[in-house]
Design an enzyme around this catalytic site. Structure first.
Site, mmCIF file in Angstrom:
data_model
loop_
_atom_site.group_PDB
_atom_site.id
_atom_site.type_symbol
_atom_site.label_atom_id
_atom_site.label_comp_id
_atom_site.label_asym_id
_atom_site.label_seq_id
_atom_site.Cartn_x
_atom_site.Cartn_y
_atom_site.Cartn_z
ATOM 1 N N ARG A 254 -23.306 -12.357 -25.053
ATOM 2 C CA ARG A 254 -22.922 -13.416 -24.111
ATOM 3 C C ARG A 254 -21.766 -14.187 -24.719
ATOM 4 O O ARG A 254 -21.786 -14.520 -25.915
ATOM 5 C CB ARG A 254 -24.085 -14.368 -23.832
ATOM 6 C CG ARG A 254 -23.633 -15.664 -23.135
ATOM 7 C CD ARG A 254 -24.779 -16.496 -22.644
ATOM 8 N NE ARG A 254 -25.408 -15.879 -21.480
ATOM 9 C CZ ARG A 254 -26.365 -16.479 -20.762
ATOM 10 N NH1 ARG A 254 -26.786 -17.684 -21.099
ATOM 11 N NH2 ARG A 254 -26.880 -15.878 -19.719
ATOM 12 N N HIS B 235 -22.831 -11.510 -14.605
ATOM 13 C CA HIS B 235 -24.095 -11.625 -15.338
ATOM 14 C C HIS B 235 -25.004 -10.513 -14.815
ATOM 15 O O HIS B 235 -25.968 -10.758 -14.096
ATOM 16 C CB HIS B 235 -24.719 -13.007 -15.104
ATOM 17 C CG HIS B 235 -25.816 -13.358 -16.060
ATOM 18 N ND1 HIS B 235 -26.412 -12.436 -16.889
ATOM 19 C CD2 HIS B 235 -26.451 -14.530 -16.300
ATOM 20 C CE1 HIS B 235 -27.340 -13.035 -17.605
ATOM 21 N NE2 HIS B 235 -27.393 -14.306 -17.269
#
Length: 337
Positions: A101, A129
């Site tokens: 991330r 995402h």
């Protein structure tokens, strides 16, 4: 070797197989308890995370593997100026698969181009995402029984909300899907999604500002928080943060079988009084996130050892011992990966 940067990296058939595998994991957890013995997952998180990081780690541990990594840029060599490219090359020496991330859009793609192990995009800025999208799809399919013929309301921060962007990309492949985009003018869906995704694919959609004007027709209400970390101006955030608050009173007009999803964390856009409503499934949604990440790890690490058919899911062991769809005995045969 494959990576996952976007939900579109999976074909519709591959996506359906992944969700079927996740459902089988939910029903038969012991069948997969030793699947990744001896394998390591690296979680490289340059941004704060609770659900995504911990669900990835829980997923690998549930598969019998182990985890290593860092939870913020400050606790890695990024604080010393190390590039993402160099970091992933080092991580590739230590782990078998990596979830990353990063606050910058495209960082996961850069990592995948330099990596010698599969890389999973766990969120890159306001862009994508994909594993949250897989979680959302598994939740909807498991509780609604379908992914098509749904009217889906996306409410809140549609400009910076990467979960919303990924979900739209994934759902346009299913027939009969209509979107109602509910946001203030300042947080409307980006133009490239409106023009290049929705209009280009002839997907019906409406853009509204009032949740009350949309809730009656929704099968799914997907709430999002206004993301403080995406704002450059504190005044703009304060002005926007309480624009939508879902309450019991507002839910009175909704369908009895509507589902309320939220990628979490919640701030105050859903009143806590809603939590006990049977339509509120966002905590169940978080649990589905573990199953779908288990399925994704297995799919990327052992793509030729999973067979999904109408009869169920079969795992092919390295020594040619097969685990049937109904068997949960994995005490013999060693690691699958």
């Amino acid at each position: 070797m494959r990576h996952l940067m976007s939900p579109l990296d999976l074909s519709a058939e591959e996506l359906d197989d992944l969700l079927t595998l996740a459902n089988d994991i939910e029903r038969n957890p012991s069948k997969y308890a030793h699947a990744c013995e001896g394998k390591k997952l690296a979680t490289c998180f340059y941004e704060p995370s609770t659900r995504t990081r911990l669900s990835f780690e829980a997923a690998m541990l549930n598969l019998g593997g182990s985890v290593l990594g860092f939870a913020s840029a400050d606790s890695s060599s990024a604080a010393k100026g190390e590039s993402v490219s160099d970091t992933i090359r080092v991580i590739s020496c230590y782990a078998d698969i990596c979830a990353i991330r990063h606050p910058k859009e495209g960082a996961a793609l850069v990592a995948s181009s330099k990596s010698s192990i599969p890389v999973i995009n766990a969120g890159d800025g306001g862009h994508q995402h994909p594993t949250q999208t897989l979680t959302d799809l598994l939740t909807i399919r498991s509780l609604k029984g379908r992914l098509g013929n749904l009217t889906i309301g996306l409410c809140g921060d549609l400009k910076f909300g990467r979960t919303v962007h990924s979900l739209i990309h994934a759902l346009i492949r299913y027939p009969g899907v209509k979107f109602i985009l509910i946001s203030p003018e300042e947080l409307r869906i980006p133009g490239y999604i409106r023009e290049d995704v929705l209009k280009k694919n002839n997907i019906p959609f409406e853009e509204l500002e009032r949740l009350e004007d949309a809730i009656l027709q929704l099968d799914i209400l997907y709430m999002t928080r206004v993301q403080r970390e995406r704002f450059f101006n504190e005044e703009d955030y304060v002005r926007m943060k309480d624009f939508y608050i879902l309450t019991k009173d507002k839910l009175a007009a909704a369908k009895e079988d509507m589902l309320i999803l939220h990628p979490l964390p919640r701030v105050n856009e859903i009143s806590v009084e809603v939590d006990d409503d049977p339509r509120a499934v966002y905590f169940k949604q978080a649990k589905y996130g573990v199953y779908v990440r288990m399925a994704l790890i297995l799919t990327l690490l052992m793509p030729n050892s999973i067979q999904v058919s109408p009869e169920g899911v079969t795992l092919l062991m390295p020594n040619s011992i097969q685990v049937s769809p109904t068997s949960a005995n994995t005490t013999e045969g060693g690691s699958i990966c």
